[in-house]
Design an enzyme around this catalytic site. Structure first.
Site, PDB file in Angstrom:
ATOM      1  N   TRP A  16       1.224  -1.939   0.119  1.00  0.00           N
ATOM      2  CA  TRP A  16       0.197   0.235   0.191  1.00  0.00           C
ATOM      3  C   TRP A  16       0.499   1.384  -0.381  1.00  0.00           C
ATOM      4  O   TRP A  16       0.265   2.105  -0.310  1.00  0.00           O
ATOM      5  CB  TRP A  16      -1.729  -0.072   0.865  1.00  0.00           C
ATOM      6  N   ASP A  55      -1.287   6.270   6.513  1.00  0.00           N
ATOM      7  CA  ASP A  55      -2.833   5.830   6.098  1.00  0.00           C
ATOM      8  C   ASP A  55      -3.361   4.443   7.032  1.00  0.00           C
ATOM      9  O   ASP A  55      -1.682   3.978   7.907  1.00  0.00           O
ATOM     10  CB  ASP A  55      -2.179   4.465   5.023  1.00  0.00           C
ATOM     11  N   LYS A 104     -11.882  -2.307   6.917  1.00  0.00           N
ATOM     12  CA  LYS A 104     -10.492  -3.226   7.696  1.00  0.00           C
ATOM     13  C   LYS A 104     -11.437  -3.349   9.570  1.00  0.00           C
ATOM     14  O   LYS A 104     -11.975  -4.475   9.619  1.00  0.00           O
ATOM     15  CB  LYS A 104      -9.324  -2.329   7.592  1.00  0.00           C
TER      16      LYS A 104
HETATM   17  C1  PLP Z   1      -6.465  -1.895   2.673  1.00  0.00           C
HETATM   18  C2  PLP Z   1      -5.881  -0.518   2.382  1.00  0.00           C
HETATM   19  C3  PLP Z   1      -5.751  -0.220   1.065  1.00  0.00           C
HETATM   20  C4  PLP Z   1      -6.578  -0.120  -0.108  1.00  0.00           C
HETATM   21  O1  PLP Z   1      -7.822  -0.171   0.199  1.00  0.00           O
HETATM   22  P1  PLP Z   1      -9.427   0.693  -0.759  1.00  0.00           P
HETATM   23  O2  PLP Z   1      -9.905   0.921  -0.023  1.00  0.00           O
HETATM   24  O3  PLP Z   1      -9.399  -0.887  -1.001  1.00  0.00           O
HETATM   25  O4  PLP Z   1      -9.057   1.423  -1.881  1.00  0.00           O
HETATM   26  C5  PLP Z   1      -4.869   0.591   1.309  1.00  0.00           C
HETATM   27  N1  PLP Z   1      -3.944   1.174   2.477  1.00  0.00           N
HETATM   28  C6  PLP Z   1      -4.086  -0.380   3.434  1.00  0.00           C
HETATM   29  C7  PLP Z   1      -2.925   0.510   4.837  1.00  0.00           C
HETATM   30  C8  PLP Z   1      -4.912  -0.664   3.624  1.00  0.00           C
HETATM   31  O5  PLP Z   1      -4.874  -2.141   4.574  1.00  0.00           O
END
Ligand code: PLP
Length: 360
Positions: free
Chosen positions: A102, A172, A196
């Site tokens: 990511w 993030d 998540k």
């Molecule tokens: C799942 C995830 C993403 C991507 O998320 P989307 O909603 O599918 O765009 C980005 N960063 C992290 C840390 C993630 O776990």
């Protein structure tokens, strides 16, 4: 009804109490005679739902008054572009720390709009640790530094925030938001996709300091400008109404159990059960250096691909689903987010103990 223990990295388990409440309110939300899904987002009924969701989120996460909370669409992946477009407009330079897939994607997307420097990476050891970083490594005058707080695929987490001095930190938190207390004053912007640890897919929460709003590049699409959403209370266009409603129920569930501090204590207790087992097992081992271990995502392996495959298939038959690891790590990964009850982790460890006995 029979429900499995779902160890998926995302979309992932939701608290049973939240699902039951949603079921109860499905056909008639609060006497309105409608489902939340059918409500006009401009109605008073819906305004009350989004206002309460935001207020509860602010309360449990202790969001300072000079930060906006935005409910957006496009997933965390859209933030990979929105961040440089909105925050990278002074020096047009930003620093990135590459700690997983990511983080790599965030860096690659930023490079399309600004000069994005990779100041450190842990790619040399399949992202099984977090590289040491500090303010001496930052590009002077850069607009911000970006880190991935919890690396969902590799199972690393910043257990202490690096010292970046006065730099604007963007992070993030998709896979750890609501799992622990956070001092938002240390960050310029935090983003997290919901699926998540917060709710269903379809909504992404952005917490952004007021002074970072309103500086977007001219090319920024209206929908990708934080100012658009900040000025309109996340209602410039139709927001993901149902997803926001479920997030609101999750926030209340956390509040009712005593808040994020209590949630964190439970997460520490749950993760310890699994890590203690891995540290003592002769068959299974964790893949991450102990100091950078995540409470949320726990990758582990045996030394044999055959045993890994056998474990994944037998565990599934026992009602432990989605334990297969990411293809770049192999083996297994147990995502044990807020909604995973401690009984689920204990049952998994019992199963692993039995599997180890039977196969060694
Ligand atoms: C799942 C995830 C993403 C991507 O998320 P989307 O909603 O599918 O765009 C980005 N960063 C992290 C840390 C993630 O776990």
């Amino acid at each position: 009804m029979s429900r499995v223990y779902n160890f998926s990295a995302g979309p992932s388990m939701l608290p049973l109490d939240v699902l039951k409440k949603a079921q109860e309110e499905m056909l008639d939300m609060g006497g309105s005679g409608q489902s939340v899904m059918e409500m006009s987002h401009r109605s008073g009924e819906y305004q009350a739902i989004i206002d309460k969701a935001e207020a509860t989120f602010r309360e449990i996460m202790n969001i300072p008054d000079n930060y906006k909370v935005l409910f957006l669409q496009g997933g965390a992946s859209t933030q990979f572009a929105m961040v440089p477009m909105n925050l990278g407009n002074k020096s047009k330079v930003a620093d990135y720390v590459t700690t997983g897939q990511w983080a790599k994607k965030a860096l690659a997307e930023a490079k399309r709009y600004i000069t994005a420097n990779e100041i450190a990476s842990s790619a040399d050891k399949t992202f099984s640790y977090l590289p040491d970083v500090d303010k001496s490594m930052l590009t002077p005058g850069a607009d911000y530094v970006h880190i991935t707080y919890n690396n969902t695929i590799y199972g690393t987490h910043y257990n202490t925030l690096p010292d970046f001095g006065d730099a604007t930190i963007v992070t993030d938190m998709s896979s750890c938001i609501l799992s622990e207390e956070v001092d938002f004053n240390k960050f310029g912007l935090v983003y997290a996709g919901a699926q998540k640890n917060m709710g269903p897919a379809g909504v992404t929460v952005v917490v952004v300091r007021d002074d970072l709003i309103g500086n977007a590049m001219d090319i920024t699409p209206t929908m990708l400008n934080y100012e658009t959403h900040a000025k309109n209370g996340s209602m410039f266009n139709t927001p993901p109404t149902y997803a926001i409603y479920i997030c609101g129920l999750v926030y209340e569930w956390i509040k009712d159990m005593g808040g994020v501090k209590v949630m964190h204590e439970k997460n520490v207790e749950k993760a310890k059960i699994l890590y203690d087992f891995l540290d003592n097992s002769k068959m299974f081992r964790g893949t991450v250096v102990p100091k950078d271990r995540s409470l949320m995502n726990v990758p582990f392996v045996t030394d044999s691909d055959e045993l890994n495959a056998k474990f994944v298939s037998e565990s599934k038959a026992q009602g432990f689903v989605n334990l297969k690891g990411h293809r770049t790590v192999g083996g297994m990964r147990a995502s044990i987010y807020n909604a995973m009850p401690i009984e689920g982790v204990k049952a998994l460890v019992d199963f692993m103990t039995k599997f180890e006995k039977e196969n060694s």
